[in-house]
Design a protein around this motif. Structure first.
Motif, PDB file in Angstrom:
ATOM      1  N   ALA A   1       0.874  -1.171   0.000  1.00 24.00           N
ATOM      2  CA  ALA A   1       0.000   0.000   0.000  1.00 24.00           C
ATOM      3  C   ALA A   1       0.912   1.221   0.000  1.00 24.00           C
ATOM      4  O   ALA A   1       1.507   1.566   1.017  1.00 24.00           O
ATOM      5  N   ALA A   2       1.043   1.858  -1.178  1.00 26.28           N
ATOM      6  CA  ALA A   2       2.064   2.902  -1.380  1.00 26.28           C
ATOM      7  C   ALA A   2       1.960   4.004  -0.329  1.00 26.28           C
ATOM      8  O   ALA A   2       0.865   4.398   0.075  1.00 26.28           O
ATOM      9  N   TYR A   3       3.109   4.509   0.076  1.00 30.78           N
ATOM     10  CA  TYR A   3       3.135   5.620   1.031  1.00 30.78           C
ATOM     11  C   TYR A   3       2.445   6.847   0.446  1.00 30.78           C
ATOM     12  O   TYR A   3       2.550   7.119  -0.747  1.00 30.78           O
ATOM     13  N   ARG A   4       1.787   7.624   1.316  1.00 31.03           N
ATOM     14  CA  ARG A   4       1.258   8.940   0.949  1.00 31.03           C
ATOM     15  C   ARG A   4       2.177   9.988   1.573  1.00 31.03           C
ATOM     16  O   ARG A   4       2.576   9.857   2.729  1.00 31.03           O
ATOM     17  N   ALA A   5       2.524  11.019   0.804  1.00 29.86           N
ATOM     18  CA  ALA A   5       3.514  11.998   1.258  1.00 29.86           C
ATOM     19  C   ALA A   5       2.875  13.080   2.120  1.00 29.86           C
ATOM     20  O   ALA A   5       1.839  13.642   1.751  1.00 29.86           O
ATOM     21  N   VAL A   6       3.499  13.366   3.257  1.00 27.16           N
ATOM     22  CA  VAL A   6       3.046  14.486   4.094  1.00 27.16           C
ATOM     23  C   VAL A   6       3.467  15.797   3.433  1.00 27.16           C
ATOM     24  O   VAL A   6       4.428  15.804   2.670  1.00 27.16           O
ATOM     25  N   PRO A   7       2.785  16.922   3.695  1.00 28.53           N
ATOM     26  CA  PRO A   7       1.620  17.050   4.572  1.00 28.53           C
ATOM     27  C   PRO A   7       0.368  16.452   3.942  1.00 28.53           C
ATOM     28  O   PRO A   7       0.100  16.649   2.754  1.00 28.53           O
TER      29      PRO A   7
ATOM     30  N   VAL B   1      -4.604  -0.056   4.694  1.00 34.88           N
ATOM     31  CA  VAL B   1      -4.347   1.379   4.856  1.00 34.88           C
ATOM     32  C   VAL B   1      -2.911   1.697   4.432  1.00 34.88           C
ATOM     33  O   VAL B   1      -1.978   0.952   4.749  1.00 34.88           O
ATOM     34  N   SER B   2      -2.733   2.825   3.738  1.00 36.66           N
ATOM     35  CA  SER B   2      -1.390   3.264   3.337  1.00 36.66           C
ATOM     36  C   SER B   2      -0.620   3.856   4.509  1.00 36.66           C
ATOM     37  O   SER B   2      -1.217   4.485   5.388  1.00 36.66           O
ATOM     38  N   GLY B   3       0.701   3.718   4.468  1.00 36.71           N
ATOM     39  CA  GLY B   3       1.568   4.442   5.396  1.00 36.71           C
ATOM     40  C   GLY B   3       1.837   5.841   4.882  1.00 36.71           C
ATOM     41  O   GLY B   3       1.347   6.243   3.821  1.00 36.71           O
ATOM     42  N   LEU B   4       2.615   6.601   5.650  1.00 38.32           N
ATOM     43  CA  LEU B   4       2.973   7.962   5.260  1.00 38.32           C
ATOM     44  C   LEU B   4       4.482   8.055   5.025  1.00 38.32           C
ATOM     45  O   LEU B   4       5.255   7.335   5.648  1.00 38.32           O
TER      46      LEU B   4
ATOM     47  N   MET C   1       6.297   5.962   7.981  1.00 37.11           N
ATOM     48  CA  MET C   1       5.562   5.310   9.068  1.00 37.11           C
ATOM     49  C   MET C   1       4.514   4.396   8.448  1.00 37.11           C
ATOM     50  O   MET C   1       4.058   4.621   7.316  1.00 37.11           O
ATOM     51  N   ARG C   2       4.145   3.354   9.170  1.00 39.73           N
ATOM     52  CA  ARG C   2       3.145   2.414   8.660  1.00 39.73           C
ATOM     53  C   ARG C   2       2.455   1.809   9.873  1.00 39.73           C
ATOM     54  O   ARG C   2       3.064   1.082  10.636  1.00 39.73           O
ATOM     55  N   GLY C   3       1.203   2.156  10.063  1.00 39.32           N
ATOM     56  CA  GLY C   3       0.463   1.715  11.238  1.00 39.32           C
ATOM     57  C   GLY C   3       0.158   2.907  12.143  1.00 39.32           C
ATOM     58  O   GLY C   3      -0.964   3.100  12.579  1.00 39.32           O
TER      59      GLY C   3
END
Lengths: 301, 301
Positions: free
Chosen positions: B81-87, B109-112, B121-123
């Motif tokens: 589940a590909a990371y989503r970039a902050v912000p 759910v994707s990590g950030l 992060m993941r979880g």
């Protein structure tokens, strides 16, 4: 072993993971042998057989005195050779006799201790003594890179103070047993990445804790090369060590006792700070130190 | 599971070492089950059987949607589940479907991720989302102690930036696998020794590397109690972390998401710096986050 050259004593370097024995004639090695029967894997009864397995050809015609240094003299070793407190000379005339059968005389060199801050060394005192034999009158600071790197301030033939830093063990644990192992090349290196990481930690030692996981994230997000990550980890940890030991090396006459990649990394990191250390060979120093211990023992008895 | 209460979906918290599943009716847990089949011990084919072993009683009468968070969504997990970039908000309407048989719908759910400094992060994103559900409109910094402790700056419902520190893993490696293990009590604690070590490292973070071996030497020379040594090691490492993350906690509205001894140590260390963090429960936050993820998914489909 050549039949024409007979040893007159035996030098032993007995650490946690290895045992090395040298048949000596005066200060000259005439034969050598080693095994993986380090102190860490032996119980009390195992020391004498482990030693005899290596030296039996040399003592077939009669016992020879044995001088041993290293963890063999720790509380969990063959016999406890009590620490001597600094400031003191690296070697003393009194050695501790290990309980061996058949009249075999095994003399164990004491380690050194420091009350404040609390610190201990065992084995390095012999290398320091050997370095002083090879460099008479040398004053300054000697760095002995290893699993537990030692920094020792030497003056007028005495160890004045010393400091142990666990950088080698931390590097091994983080590189082989932590989540970072997935991101590090097991052998690779990258000079510029190392230099940058040393500089970063020296300038901002308070950031160390926040830098480590970045090695993992950098590989996941940017596919950072494993050799670069490994050199960075080494640089972060050695930079942290140099920040902690500045009083030992800044403006001092410096020597690094060690060979190979780890010693080179320390030399490079120090040179980046404008501190130039002379290199010295560990094996030569160990043998010179054991030879000095034997001479002190003979003079005293 | 009571026959009178039927679940309508399943919440799953799937980390590296554990798998926990919850039969949910709306936001309420009606049954739960867990196993040690964490993502770290599974190959691709192992995920579906590991999940079915826990949830089969709940889906006997028909499939239920499953929402999962944690390392199950990593590259080595069931599905990436590909990371989503902050912000960004901690959760998105898009989840990643894992390949399951028999029409079982498992949504991960994707990590950030953060580009600079690189971090992932993941979880924890799900726990942060849950914390925001339970504390609507909360702005500030949330600390999530763990093997890899996360610090996340939250503003207007978004994760603005975050920082991972490996303190938990370092503490475990040094306490269980390094030479310090001989000098540490496995469970003991000493509040004053902890506080002193936190203060020392905060005041002089550059000395950290030189302090660690002192725990071993202190025990050898002064028979320092193992509980004191353990609290000191924790204090040195958490002090080092607080020195590195000062921008995250100094003068901020603070929450600590965690229970037990580790969370208490962080709270105490922060309080020593005059920073008072509100405590929050991890399990409640995880379930609230997975419930929010399920609601977002339903709204989007």
């Amino acid at each position: 072993m050549s039949a024409s050259v007979s040893p007159d004593w035996i030098a032993v370097d007995w650490g946690t993971t290895n045992l090395r024995a040298f048949a000596m004639q005066g200060g000259t090695v005439v034969d050598q042998a080693q095994s993986d029967q380090g102190m860490g894997g032996l119980t009390t009864d195992g020391f004498e057989p482990a030693l005899r397995a290596l030296i039996s050809p040399w003592i077939a015609a009669g016992n020879l005195p044995v001088i041993a240094c290293g963890m063999v003299g720790s509380r969990q070793g063959w016999v406890e050779a009590a620490y001597r407190a600094v400031p003191c000379t690296p070697l003393d005339t009194v050695l501790t006799r290990a309980p061996a059968s058949g009249g075999l005389a095994v003399h164990v060199v004491s380690g050194l201790s420091q009350a404040a801050p609390p610190d201990v060394m065992r084995g390095e005192e012999t290398q320091i003594a050997g370095f002083l034999q090879l460099n008479p009158g040398w004053d300054g600071v000697i760095c002995l890179p290893g699993t537990h790197t030692k920094w020792a301030h030497l003056s007028a033939g005495e160890v004045v103070s010393f400091q142990t830093v666990m950088t080698g063990e931390l590097f091994a644990l983080l590189g082989q047993s932590s989540v970072l192992r997935h991101s590090l090349d097991p052998d690779g290196w990258h000079d510029a990445a190392f230099a940058e990481a040393v500089g970063d930690t020296m300038a901002h030692p308070e950031r160390l804790a926040a830098r480590l996981f970045g090695l993992r994230a950098g590989q996941l997000l940017q596919s950072t090369d494993g050799a670069i990550a490994r050199a960075r980890l080494s640089g972060l940890l050695i930079g942290s060590e140099l920040a902690a030991t500045k009083a030992y090396w800044l403006g001092q006459n410096l020597a690094i006792l060690g060979t190979g990649a780890q010693a080179r990394a320390y030399r490079d990191a120090l040179a980046l700070q404008g501190a130039h250390a002379i290199p010295a060979d560990t094996d030569r120093a160990t043998l010179a130190g054991l030879t000095a211990a034997r001479r002190l023992l003979r003079e005293a008895t």
